[in-house]
Design a protein around this motif. Sequence first.
Motif, PDB file in Angstrom:
ATOM      1  N   ASP A   1       7.884  -7.131   6.115  1.00  0.00           N
ATOM      2  CA  ASP A   1       7.830  -8.367   6.041  1.00  0.00           C
ATOM      3  C   ASP A   1       7.913  -9.060   4.789  1.00  0.00           C
ATOM      4  O   ASP A   1       8.619  -9.905   4.511  1.00  0.00           O
ATOM      5  N   ALA A   2       7.510  -8.422   3.649  1.00  0.00           N
ATOM      6  CA  ALA A   2       7.408  -8.772   2.419  1.00  0.00           C
ATOM      7  C   ALA A   2       8.864  -8.858   1.813  1.00  0.00           C
ATOM      8  O   ALA A   2       9.404  -9.587   0.970  1.00  0.00           O
ATOM      9  N   LEU A   3       9.668  -7.848   2.329  1.00  0.00           N
ATOM     10  CA  LEU A   3      10.822  -8.037   2.124  1.00  0.00           C
ATOM     11  C   LEU A   3      11.783  -9.228   2.260  1.00  0.00           C
ATOM     12  O   LEU A   3      12.985  -9.481   1.641  1.00  0.00           O
ATOM     13  N   ARG A   4      11.443  -9.933   3.126  1.00  0.00           N
ATOM     14  CA  ARG A   4      11.880 -11.405   3.584  1.00  0.00           C
ATOM     15  C   ARG A   4      11.500 -12.251   2.565  1.00  0.00           C
ATOM     16  O   ARG A   4      12.417 -13.271   2.155  1.00  0.00           O
ATOM     17  N   TYR A   5      10.423 -12.205   1.967  1.00  0.00           N
ATOM     18  CA  TYR A   5       9.713 -13.580   1.007  1.00  0.00           C
ATOM     19  C   TYR A   5       9.626 -13.065  -0.327  1.00  0.00           C
ATOM     20  O   TYR A   5       9.614 -13.927  -1.353  1.00  0.00           O
ATOM     21  N   ALA A   6       9.648 -11.569  -0.632  1.00  0.00           N
ATOM     22  CA  ALA A   6       9.421 -11.188  -1.913  1.00  0.00           C
ATOM     23  C   ALA A   6      10.015 -10.101  -2.122  1.00  0.00           C
ATOM     24  O   ALA A   6       9.372  -8.977  -2.544  1.00  0.00           O
ATOM     25  N   PRO A   7      11.490  -9.799  -1.919  1.00  0.00           N
ATOM     26  CA  PRO A   7      12.165  -8.591  -2.034  1.00  0.00           C
ATOM     27  C   PRO A   7      12.036  -7.804  -3.469  1.00  0.00           C
ATOM     28  O   PRO A   7      12.234  -6.746  -3.536  1.00  0.00           O
ATOM     29  N   GLU A   8      11.806  -8.806  -4.517  1.00  0.00           N
ATOM     30  CA  GLU A   8      11.792  -8.184  -6.031  1.00  0.00           C
ATOM     31  C   GLU A   8      10.438  -7.641  -6.488  1.00  0.00           C
ATOM     32  O   GLU A   8      10.104  -6.950  -7.326  1.00  0.00           O
ATOM     33  N   ALA A   9       9.329  -7.829  -5.338  1.00  0.00           N
ATOM     34  CA  ALA A   9       8.119  -7.632  -5.815  1.00  0.00           C
ATOM     35  C   ALA A   9       7.900  -6.080  -5.742  1.00  0.00           C
ATOM     36  O   ALA A   9       8.889  -5.545  -5.010  1.00  0.00           O
ATOM     37  N   GLU A  10       6.748  -5.543  -6.154  1.00  0.00           N
ATOM     38  CA  GLU A  10       6.061  -4.085  -5.708  1.00  0.00           C
ATOM     39  C   GLU A  10       5.527  -4.367  -4.289  1.00  0.00           C
ATOM     40  O   GLU A  10       4.662  -5.266  -4.130  1.00  0.00           O
ATOM     41  N   HIS A  11       6.005  -3.289  -3.517  1.00  0.00           N
ATOM     42  CA  HIS A  11       5.496  -2.977  -2.336  1.00  0.00           C
ATOM     43  C   HIS A  11       4.966  -2.005  -2.101  1.00  0.00           C
ATOM     44  O   HIS A  11       5.314  -0.783  -2.403  1.00  0.00           O
ATOM     45  N   VAL A  12       3.388  -1.712  -1.629  1.00  0.00           N
ATOM     46  CA  VAL A  12       2.561  -0.812  -1.639  1.00  0.00           C
ATOM     47  C   VAL A  12       1.914  -0.577  -0.319  1.00  0.00           C
ATOM     48  O   VAL A  12       0.890  -1.354   0.100  1.00  0.00           O
ATOM     49  N   ALA A  13       2.439   0.704   0.580  1.00  0.00           N
ATOM     50  CA  ALA A  13       2.083   0.492   1.829  1.00  0.00           C
ATOM     51  C   ALA A  13       0.609   1.579   1.739  1.00  0.00           C
ATOM     52  O   ALA A  13       1.184   2.892   1.423  1.00  0.00           O
ATOM     53  N   VAL A  14      -0.262   1.179   1.943  1.00  0.00           N
ATOM     54  CA  VAL A  14      -1.623   1.832   1.971  1.00  0.00           C
ATOM     55  C   VAL A  14      -1.789   2.767   3.334  1.00  0.00           C
ATOM     56  O   VAL A  14      -2.758   3.561   3.334  1.00  0.00           O
ATOM     57  N   LYS A  15      -0.908   2.340   4.250  1.00  0.00           N
ATOM     58  CA  LYS A  15      -1.374   3.165   5.836  1.00  0.00           C
ATOM     59  C   LYS A  15       0.181   2.534   6.608  1.00  0.00           C
ATOM     60  O   LYS A  15       0.776   1.780   6.002  1.00  0.00           O
ATOM     61  N   GLU A  16       0.175   3.654   7.500  1.00  0.00           N
ATOM     62  CA  GLU A  16       1.513   3.467   8.308  1.00  0.00           C
ATOM     63  C   GLU A  16       1.067   3.263   9.784  1.00  0.00           C
ATOM     64  O   GLU A  16       0.296   3.744  10.491  1.00  0.00           O
ATOM     65  N   TYR A  17       1.607   2.026  10.203  1.00  0.00           N
ATOM     66  CA  TYR A  17       1.314   1.416  11.509  1.00  0.00           C
ATOM     67  C   TYR A  17       1.869   2.659  12.664  1.00  0.00           C
ATOM     68  O   TYR A  17       2.838   3.268  12.690  1.00  0.00           O
ATOM     69  N   VAL A  18       0.761   2.600  13.403  1.00  0.00           N
ATOM     70  CA  VAL A  18       1.074   3.361  14.765  1.00  0.00           C
ATOM     71  C   VAL A  18       0.937   2.494  16.045  1.00  0.00           C
ATOM     72  O   VAL A  18       1.729   2.646  16.907  1.00  0.00           O
ATOM     73  N   SER A  19      -0.327   1.811  15.892  1.00  0.00           N
ATOM     74  CA  SER A  19      -0.107   0.690  16.955  1.00  0.00           C
ATOM     75  C   SER A  19      -1.369  -0.482  16.304  1.00  0.00           C
ATOM     76  O   SER A  19      -1.686  -0.368  15.160  1.00  0.00           O
ATOM     77  N   ARG A  20      -1.352  -1.532  17.052  1.00  0.00           N
ATOM     78  CA  ARG A  20      -2.254  -2.626  16.471  1.00  0.00           C
ATOM     79  C   ARG A  20      -3.389  -2.251  16.005  1.00  0.00           C
ATOM     80  O   ARG A  20      -4.096  -2.731  14.914  1.00  0.00           O
ATOM     81  N   TYR A  21      -4.159  -1.063  16.440  1.00  0.00           N
ATOM     82  CA  TYR A  21      -5.180  -0.596  16.262  1.00  0.00           C
ATOM     83  C   TYR A  21      -5.500   0.767  15.532  1.00  0.00           C
ATOM     84  O   TYR A  21      -6.443   1.489  15.506  1.00  0.00           O
ATOM     85  N   THR A  22      -4.370   1.481  15.214  1.00  0.00           N
ATOM     86  CA  THR A  22      -4.220   2.628  14.686  1.00  0.00           C
ATOM     87  C   THR A  22      -3.295   2.758  13.668  1.00  0.00           C
ATOM     88  O   THR A  22      -2.229   2.181  13.552  1.00  0.00           O
ATOM     89  N   ALA A  23      -3.461   3.697  12.505  1.00  0.00           N
ATOM     90  CA  ALA A  23      -2.684   3.869  11.468  1.00  0.00           C
ATOM     91  C   ALA A  23      -2.899   5.400  10.800  1.00  0.00           C
ATOM     92  O   ALA A  23      -4.129   5.730  11.031  1.00  0.00           O
ATOM     93  N   ILE A  24      -1.835   5.823  10.154  1.00  0.00           N
ATOM     94  CA  ILE A  24      -2.142   6.812   9.406  1.00  0.00           C
ATOM     95  C   ILE A  24      -2.483   6.445   8.146  1.00  0.00           C
ATOM     96  O   ILE A  24      -1.616   5.881   7.274  1.00  0.00           O
TER      97      ILE A  24
END
Length: 274
Positions: free
Chosen positions: A160-183
């Motif tokens: 989502d941040a690629l739409r409004y801050a494409p030049e920013a640093e983006h750090v994913a601390v988890k990976e979406y699996v479902s709305r209540y589940t993540a890796i």
Amino acid sequence: MRAMISADMEGATGVTYPLDVEPRGDEWHRFRKLFTADANAVALGLLEAGIEDVVINEAHASMRNILLEELDDRVRLLTGRHKPLGMMQGIEGADAVVFLGYHAGAGEKGVLSHTYLGNSILGVWLDGEPASEGYLNAALAEEHGVPVIMVTGDDKACEDALRYAPEAEHVAVKEYVSRYTAICLPPATTFRLQREAAGRAATRAGRTEALARPHRIEVEFDAVQLADATANIPTVEQTGDRRVAFDAPTMTDAMKAFKIVSSIAAAAREVFYD
């Protein structure tokens, strides 16, 4: 240089479930510590890169989740509710802003995805574009000439941040699996990733030209009475059974109006039919 960290909790390390972020039990206390560690990691990275002043705006729910006593002693914490600009209070004096622990918007895939209200808002649009909290807050930052230099959260928040801050640093601390589940990545790993990214992001700090212009916000609710209730607000127009819209001369005014709309909607729900 002053950097502001707008710190939300749903996108923090390890968080996957509503009770992780609601102040009512053991899980919340556990994740307060991880949330605080995320904030510390970003603050340390900014300070080590030469940012002189780091202010964390506690931006989740009660806005009293981060543990002050566990923060680096060079950091200042803006905590407590009813701030005029909510998640973005303090943006006026900043040279850069970090969106920490952010999440995808209502109606989108993402861990604990929502926009302001957990379930009652189905979608928000800013000038016709789908708008997450990050998208809205980035428009407010732009109005004040403050660049968004870093975004953390799950991988969908980073997309989502690629739409409004494409030049920013983006750090994913988890990976979406479902709305209540993540890796989820372990705290030691996310601490390092966020600290390193903040150091890189600090080089992008520096005010730009402020850009104030009119905006239109549309909101779709999951129930008719919420649109009925919010349409009683002056300047708010009911455009459908479950949809309202309003215009504002600036993004600051738009966000203040949106805060009123979401507050009225929250008050129009009943316990058994919310």
